[in-house]
Design a protein around this motif. Structure first.
Motif, mmCIF file in Angstrom:
data_model
loop_
_atom_site.group_PDB
_atom_site.id
_atom_site.type_symbol
_atom_site.label_atom_id
_atom_site.label_comp_id
_atom_site.label_asym_id
_atom_site.label_seq_id
_atom_site.Cartn_x
_atom_site.Cartn_y
_atom_site.Cartn_z
ATOM 1 N N VAL A 53 0.868 -1.178 0.000
ATOM 2 C CA VAL A 53 0.000 0.000 0.000
ATOM 3 C C VAL A 53 0.903 1.225 0.000
ATOM 4 O O VAL A 53 1.817 1.324 0.821
ATOM 5 N N SER A 54 0.677 2.124 -0.937
ATOM 6 C CA SER A 54 1.423 3.384 -0.944
ATOM 7 C C SER A 54 0.429 4.524 -0.766
ATOM 8 O O SER A 54 -0.753 4.391 -1.088
ATOM 9 N N PHE A 55 0.908 5.641 -0.238
ATOM 10 C CA PHE A 55 0.058 6.792 0.033
ATOM 11 C C PHE A 55 0.395 7.909 -0.936
ATOM 12 O O PHE A 55 1.568 8.201 -1.172
ATOM 13 N N ARG A 56 -0.662 8.543 -1.500
ATOM 14 C CA ARG A 56 -0.445 9.603 -2.485
ATOM 15 C C ARG A 56 -1.504 10.681 -2.359
ATOM 16 O O ARG A 56 -2.638 10.404 -2.006
ATOM 17 N N ASP A 57 -1.119 11.874 -2.705
ATOM 18 C CA ASP A 57 -2.037 12.992 -2.841
ATOM 19 C C ASP A 57 -2.362 13.165 -4.311
ATOM 20 O O ASP A 57 -1.553 12.836 -5.175
ATOM 21 N N MET A 159 -6.376 19.324 0.561
ATOM 22 C CA MET A 159 -7.078 18.864 1.766
ATOM 23 C C MET A 159 -6.020 18.286 2.697
ATOM 24 O O MET A 159 -5.614 17.133 2.522
ATOM 25 N N PRO A 160 -5.528 19.038 3.662
ATOM 26 C CA PRO A 160 -4.369 18.615 4.456
ATOM 27 C C PRO A 160 -4.574 17.358 5.295
ATOM 28 O O PRO A 160 -3.611 16.778 5.762
ATOM 29 N N ASP A 161 -5.817 16.914 5.435
ATOM 30 C CA ASP A 161 -6.055 15.731 6.257
ATOM 31 C C ASP A 161 -6.608 14.555 5.457
ATOM 32 O O ASP A 161 -7.161 13.623 6.025
ATOM 33 N N MET A 162 -6.418 14.552 4.129
ATOM 34 C CA MET A 162 -6.891 13.444 3.298
ATOM 35 C C MET A 162 -5.836 13.047 2.272
ATOM 36 O O MET A 162 -5.102 13.891 1.760
ATOM 37 N N LEU A 163 -5.797 11.760 1.976
ATOM 38 C CA LEU A 163 -4.893 11.219 0.974
ATOM 39 C C LEU A 163 -5.453 9.896 0.479
ATOM 40 O O LEU A 163 -6.433 9.389 1.021
ATOM 41 N N TYR A 164 -4.845 9.350 -0.536
ATOM 42 C CA TYR A 164 -5.298 8.089 -1.128
ATOM 43 C C TYR A 164 -4.336 6.952 -0.830
ATOM 44 O O TYR A 164 -3.137 7.171 -0.660
ATOM 45 N N ALA A 165 -4.883 5.749 -0.809
ATOM 46 C CA ALA A 165 -4.067 4.536 -0.712
ATOM 47 C C ALA A 165 -4.137 3.832 -2.060
ATOM 48 O O ALA A 165 -5.208 3.672 -2.636
#
Length: 171
Positions: A53-57, A159-165
């Protein structure tokens, strides 16, 4: 002919294989830290299969591969696996309490969006529904039950408190 040494040797071999299997599975989960952020988690075990799982904006239509319309039931399974992996993640080399998932700028909590389904596929989806995994302070804290609908063009960079997996089979 003496059968005792052959049986003992076979038991030792089986025991060694089991120990290697347990050690290998315990080492499968790892934290990916890049530039002071949690870039992802690799080796999440979900029903005997390993995923990274990687995290991205960004926007759904920009960060996911073409033709992806969501992960289906895998989205909730990954969110639950992140929650369950908390102690292993905190024990991983490179982990520090001040780390945040990539794209998380909030000191309190971040919502990690894992798309379950959309009304179309990337890069042309209009609306998508996601499972949320919440990262609070220094751990994944909960996975809310309802799906969260959002415009697939919404860019989480703003959105400083949201990101995608992004989920991929482990290599």
């Amino acid at each position: 002919m003496n059968i005792q040494p052959a049986v003992s040797l076979r038991l030792v071999s089986i025991f060694a294989a089991l120990c290697l299997g347990v050690a290998g599975s315990a080492q499968a989960l790892s934290l990916v830290v890049e530039e002071g952020e949690i870039a992802g988690v690799s080796g999440l075990d979900i029903q005997g299969r390993l995923y990274d799982v990687s995290f991205r904006d960004g926007a759904f239509n920009a960060v996911y591969p073409a033709e992806l319309s969501g992960y289906g039931p895998l989205a909730r399974a990954v969110a639950q696996a992140l929650l369950a992996a908390g102690p292993s993640i905190q024990a991983a080399p490179g982990w520090r309490a001040d780390l945040r998932p990539r794209g998380c700028q909030s000191a309190d909590s971040c919502t990690i969006l894992i798309p379950e389904h959309s009304d179309g596929a990337a890069p042309n989806a209009r609306m998508t529904h996601a499972v949320e995994a919440l990262y609070t302070r220094d751990r994944f804290s909960k996975v809310p039950e309802p799906l969260w609908p959002f415009d697939a063009a919404t860019d989480t960079q703003y959105m400083p408190d949201m990101l995608y997996a992004i989920i991929t089979p482990a290599r």
